[in-house]
Design an enzyme around this catalytic site. Structure first.
Site, PDB file in Angstrom:
ATOM      1  N   LYS A  10       0.942  -1.111  -0.061  1.00  0.00           N
ATOM      2  CA  LYS A  10       0.011  -0.153  -0.061  1.00  0.00           C
ATOM      3  C   LYS A  10       0.870   1.312  -0.070  1.00  0.00           C
ATOM      4  O   LYS A  10       2.003   1.217   0.560  1.00  0.00           O
ATOM      5  CB  LYS A  10      -0.913   0.151   1.332  1.00  0.00           C
ATOM      6  N   ASP A  41      -7.049   4.291  -4.480  1.00  0.00           N
ATOM      7  CA  ASP A  41      -7.702   3.979  -3.255  1.00  0.00           C
ATOM      8  C   ASP A  41      -8.430   5.408  -2.668  1.00  0.00           C
ATOM      9  O   ASP A  41      -8.628   6.284  -3.966  1.00  0.00           O
ATOM     10  CB  ASP A  41      -6.675   3.557  -2.012  1.00  0.00           C
TER      11      ASP A  41
HETATM   12  P1  NDP Z   1     -12.912   7.760  -2.802  1.00  0.00           P
HETATM   13  O1  NDP Z   1     -11.935   8.640  -2.346  1.00  0.00           O
HETATM   14  O2  NDP Z   1     -13.730   7.410  -4.091  1.00  0.00           O
HETATM   15  O3  NDP Z   1     -13.992   7.825  -1.770  1.00  0.00           O
HETATM   16  C1  NDP Z   1     -14.004   8.166  -0.366  1.00  0.00           C
HETATM   17  C2  NDP Z   1     -15.316   8.567   0.436  1.00  0.00           C
HETATM   18  O4  NDP Z   1     -15.450   8.197   1.846  1.00  0.00           O
HETATM   19  C3  NDP Z   1     -15.673   9.747  -0.175  1.00  0.00           C
HETATM   20  O5  NDP Z   1     -17.244   9.753  -0.189  1.00  0.00           O
HETATM   21  C4  NDP Z   1     -15.115  10.647   1.287  1.00  0.00           C
HETATM   22  O6  NDP Z   1     -15.860  11.677   1.273  1.00  0.00           O
HETATM   23  C5  NDP Z   1     -15.490   9.527   2.140  1.00  0.00           C
HETATM   24  N1  NDP Z   1     -14.894   9.865   3.624  1.00  0.00           N
HETATM   25  C6  NDP Z   1     -13.431  10.010   3.461  1.00  0.00           C
HETATM   26  N2  NDP Z   1     -13.148  10.367   4.754  1.00  0.00           N
HETATM   27  C7  NDP Z   1     -14.097  10.019   5.571  1.00  0.00           C
HETATM   28  C8  NDP Z   1     -14.495  10.173   6.792  1.00  0.00           C
HETATM   29  N3  NDP Z   1     -13.724  10.717   7.591  1.00  0.00           N
HETATM   30  N4  NDP Z   1     -15.811  10.129   7.368  1.00  0.00           N
HETATM   31  C9  NDP Z   1     -16.880   9.873   6.298  1.00  0.00           C
HETATM   32  N5  NDP Z   1     -16.443   9.667   4.817  1.00  0.00           N
HETATM   33  C10 NDP Z   1     -15.377   9.638   4.605  1.00  0.00           C
HETATM   34  O7  NDP Z   1     -12.448   6.328  -2.131  1.00  0.00           O
HETATM   35  P2  NDP Z   1     -12.753   4.983  -2.607  1.00  0.00           P
HETATM   36  O8  NDP Z   1     -14.394   4.669  -2.835  1.00  0.00           O
HETATM   37  O9  NDP Z   1     -12.010   4.279  -3.408  1.00  0.00           O
HETATM   38  O10 NDP Z   1     -12.623   4.020  -1.110  1.00  0.00           O
HETATM   39  C11 NDP Z   1     -13.522   3.854  -0.070  1.00  0.00           C
HETATM   40  C12 NDP Z   1     -13.166   2.837   0.784  1.00  0.00           C
HETATM   41  O11 NDP Z   1     -12.882   1.628  -0.095  1.00  0.00           O
HETATM   42  C13 NDP Z   1     -11.625   2.964   1.444  1.00  0.00           C
HETATM   43  O12 NDP Z   1     -11.703   2.330   2.636  1.00  0.00           O
HETATM   44  C14 NDP Z   1     -10.761   2.121   0.512  1.00  0.00           C
HETATM   45  O13 NDP Z   1      -9.704   1.521   1.063  1.00  0.00           O
HETATM   46  C15 NDP Z   1     -11.685   1.050   0.269  1.00  0.00           C
HETATM   47  N6  NDP Z   1     -11.386   0.245  -1.035  1.00  0.00           N
HETATM   48  C16 NDP Z   1     -11.173   0.914  -2.194  1.00  0.00           C
HETATM   49  C17 NDP Z   1     -10.762   0.137  -3.238  1.00  0.00           C
HETATM   50  C18 NDP Z   1     -10.926   0.803  -4.586  1.00  0.00           C
HETATM   51  O14 NDP Z   1     -10.536  -0.155  -5.491  1.00  0.00           O
HETATM   52  N7  NDP Z   1     -10.873   2.062  -4.949  1.00  0.00           N
HETATM   53  C19 NDP Z   1     -10.759  -1.424  -3.171  1.00  0.00           C
HETATM   54  C20 NDP Z   1     -10.921  -1.717  -1.955  1.00  0.00           C
HETATM   55  C21 NDP Z   1     -11.147  -1.197  -0.851  1.00  0.00           C
HETATM   56  P3  NDP Z   1     -15.243  12.997   1.203  1.00  0.00           P
HETATM   57  O15 NDP Z   1     -15.224  13.611  -0.196  1.00  0.00           O
HETATM   58  O16 NDP Z   1     -15.709  14.236   2.160  1.00  0.00           O
HETATM   59  O17 NDP Z   1     -13.617  12.888   1.535  1.00  0.00           O
HETATM   60  O1  2IT Z   2      -8.025  -1.530  -0.911  1.00  0.00           O
HETATM   61  C1  2IT Z   2      -7.821  -2.206  -2.178  1.00  0.00           C
HETATM   62  O2  2IT Z   2      -8.028  -3.416  -2.363  1.00  0.00           O
HETATM   63  C2  2IT Z   2      -7.510  -1.336  -3.204  1.00  0.00           C
HETATM   64  N1  2IT Z   2      -7.386  -0.089  -3.069  1.00  0.00           N
HETATM   65  C3  2IT Z   2      -7.397  -1.751  -4.684  1.00  0.00           C
HETATM   66  C4  2IT Z   2      -5.777  -2.226  -4.839  1.00  0.00           C
HETATM   67  C5  2IT Z   2      -5.646  -2.617  -6.206  1.00  0.00           C
HETATM   68  O3  2IT Z   2      -4.429  -2.765  -6.382  1.00  0.00           O
HETATM   69  O4  2IT Z   2      -6.502  -2.544  -7.123  1.00  0.00           O
END
Ligand code: NDP
Ligand code: 2IT
Length: 449
Positions: free
Chosen positions: A122, A162
């Site tokens: 990461k 992420d």
């Molecule tokens: P994004 O940046 O697209 O979205 C993040 C979201 O979470 C936004 O709506 C953001 O709001 C909100 N957020 C951030 N901080 C907080 C907080 N303190 N309290 C409440 N809401 C908050 O990220 P992703 O959708 O990609 O990621 C979301 C989660 O999924 C994370 O935990 C990430 O690690 C996990 N994840 C992502 C993957 C991916 O492929 N993208 C894969 C697997 C897991 P704001 O705009 O206000 O910051």
């Molecule tokens: O938490 C996760 O699994 C991710 N942010 C995606 C990682 C990736 O390599 O696609």
């Protein structure tokens, strides 16, 4: 086991999130160690909690006013026993070593569950992209890659997105890598479609999470139709989790960001969801604007003084936390259980505190932990790497089918591992055990390295 947790607490006392992630995994794998004394002799636990490599670097960049800023960049290369390092990059002001290590640690087991050969890593930065222009984002990404490029490569370490890192950032990062190395390779995933990206990668984490939920529900002869669902977040994972719930006939009534959440009793439909995608991905606005656009919905501003999140107070059948780590605390978990929730499926990484997770595990609900439930994103990243190696692009249907099969396989693997070690129906134990065994066996095969 306790000695190891104690040692890492003493060695790195500030790393609360990392300790939390390690504690959960180590508690689950205790029966595996009891049954396999060779694991203890080879000190696999001591080895698996220590990153293979940690890179920390300076990221200087200039804003539009000519002001110089300095952020900190990270890449934690945790474990490469079963494949090259793989995992996302997070740009968020809360990023620090503890967060990077917990995410990299989780990634090791998640990637192991995908059935594909990927190690865990990461990275990211404490850079806050909020309110920054495209030019500022580009300059930051270029500066970040000017250092990171030395440590990554298509056979070494393949970053992705992420929180705060989506297609735009991946594009700028890729452009700088290509310039520095003079090579066009699949060094990053989550690329745009016309230059090496995979169809269904943007949807993969959310869709995969809902496929996993559907598998869990099927074990009780249930499905998502007419189920009321709470979704948190409004970014990539929340959007596509909501989309798949809608496809399967569920009713999504909440979405959130760090400022607050909306409650729409009628539920989102595809049109409302398209508005959210445009609002968040193009206009980079706030979820509050949803309630202005759709007056039948309500907006609740976040209150940092509360000891619980009122979003989790709403009555629902299914819950999909898709925002942030530890967004479900003990009291939230109690509220959800007393309101009769039947399924919690984690799109975000480690969204439940240890206390909240214990409450879910000790109740009769279906509880899908993040390292299993959100593995669809990195799994399709693995499929993107495969397509890049072949210099071919699969159609969306093929990628989506493979994603579905992978999520079904992860679900089955979790159930089987849980059953084998006397924890039937415990997806947390199953995911930790199955992910762990594959990695430690590879470590033993490869000797003491
Ligand atoms: P994004 O940046 O697209 O979205 C993040 C979201 O979470 C936004 O709506 C953001 O709001 C909100 N957020 C951030 N901080 C907080 C907080 N303190 N309290 C409440 N809401 C908050 O990220 P992703 O959708 O990609 O990621 C979301 C989660 O999924 C994370 O935990 C990430 O690690 C996990 N994840 C992502 C993957 C991916 O492929 N993208 C894969 C697997 C897991 P704001 O705009 O206000 O910051
Ligand atoms: O938490 C996760 O699994 C991710 N942010 C995606 C990682 C990736 O390599 O696609």
């Amino acid at each position: 086991m306790n000695d190891i947790i104690e040692t890492i607490r003493e060695k790195d006392p500030g790393e609360r999130e990392f300790h939390q992630a390690v504690t959960e995994v180590l508690e689950s794998v205790k029966p595996v160690l009891d049954r396999n004394p060779e694991y203890r002799r080879a000190a696999v636990l001591e080895r698996i909690v220590e990153p293979e490599r940690v890179i920390i670097f300076r990221v200087p960049w200039m804003d539009n006013e000519g002001q110089v800023h300095v952020n900190r960049g990270f890449r934690v290369e945790m474990n490469s026993a079963i494949g090259p390092y793989k995992g996302g990059l997070r740009f968020h002001p809360s990023v620090k070593l503890s967060i990077m290590k917990f995410l990299a640690f989780e990634q090791v087991f998640k990637n192991s569950l995908t059935t594909l050969g990927m190690g865990g890593a990461k990275g990211g930065s404490d850079f806050n992209p909020k309110g920054r222009s495209d030019h500022e984002i580009m300059r930051f990404c270029q500066s970040f890659m000017t250092e990171l490029f030395r440590y990554i490569g298509p056979h070494t370490d393949i970053p992705a997105g992420d929180i705060g890192v989506g297609a735009r950032e991946i594009g700028y990062l890729f452009g700088m890598y290509k310039k520095l190395k003079n090579e066009f390779t699949g060094v990053l995933t989550g690329k745009s479609l016309n230059w090496g990206g995979s169809l269904v990668r943007p949807e993969a984490t959310g869709y995969g999470c809902v496929y996993f939920a559907a598998e869990m529900l099927a074990t009780r002869n249930e499905n998502l139709e007419n189920k009321t669902c709470l979704v948190s977040g409004s970014g990539n994972v929340a959007q596509y989790t909501s989309e798949k719930i809608i496809h399967l006939g569920g009713r999504v009534v909440t979405l959130s960001d760090s400022s607050g959440y909306i409650y729409d009793e009628q539920g989102l439909d595809q049109d409302k969801l398209e508005y959210v995608k445009h609002l968040k991905n193009i206009k980079r606005g706030r979820i509050e604007q949803y309630a202005e656009k759709y007056p039948e919905s309500l907006y609740f501003q976040a209150d940092p003084l509360l000891d619980h999140n009122p979003l989790w107070n709403h009555k629902a059948d299914c819950v999909f936390p898709c925002a942030f780590e530890n967004e479900i605390q003990q009291k939230d978990a109690q509220n959800l259980i007393s309101n009769g929730v039947r399924l919690v499926c984690e799109g975000a990484n480690m969204p439940a505190t240890l206390e909240a997770a214990d409450i879910f595990m000790n109740s009769n609900i279906l509880y899908g932990p993040s390292k299993a439930a959100n593995a669809g994103g990195v799994a399709v990243s693995g499929l993107e790497m495969a397509q890049n190696s072949m210099r071919l692009n699969w159609p969306a249907e093929e990628v989506n089918n493979r994603l579905k099969i992978i999520m079904q396989s992860i679900h089955q693997t979790c159930l089987e591992a849980a059953e084998e070690y006397g924890e039937p129906g415990n997806y947390v134990a199953g995911a930790n055990i199955a992910g762990f065994v594959k990695v430690v066996n590879a470590m033993l095969d490869q000797g003491l390295v």
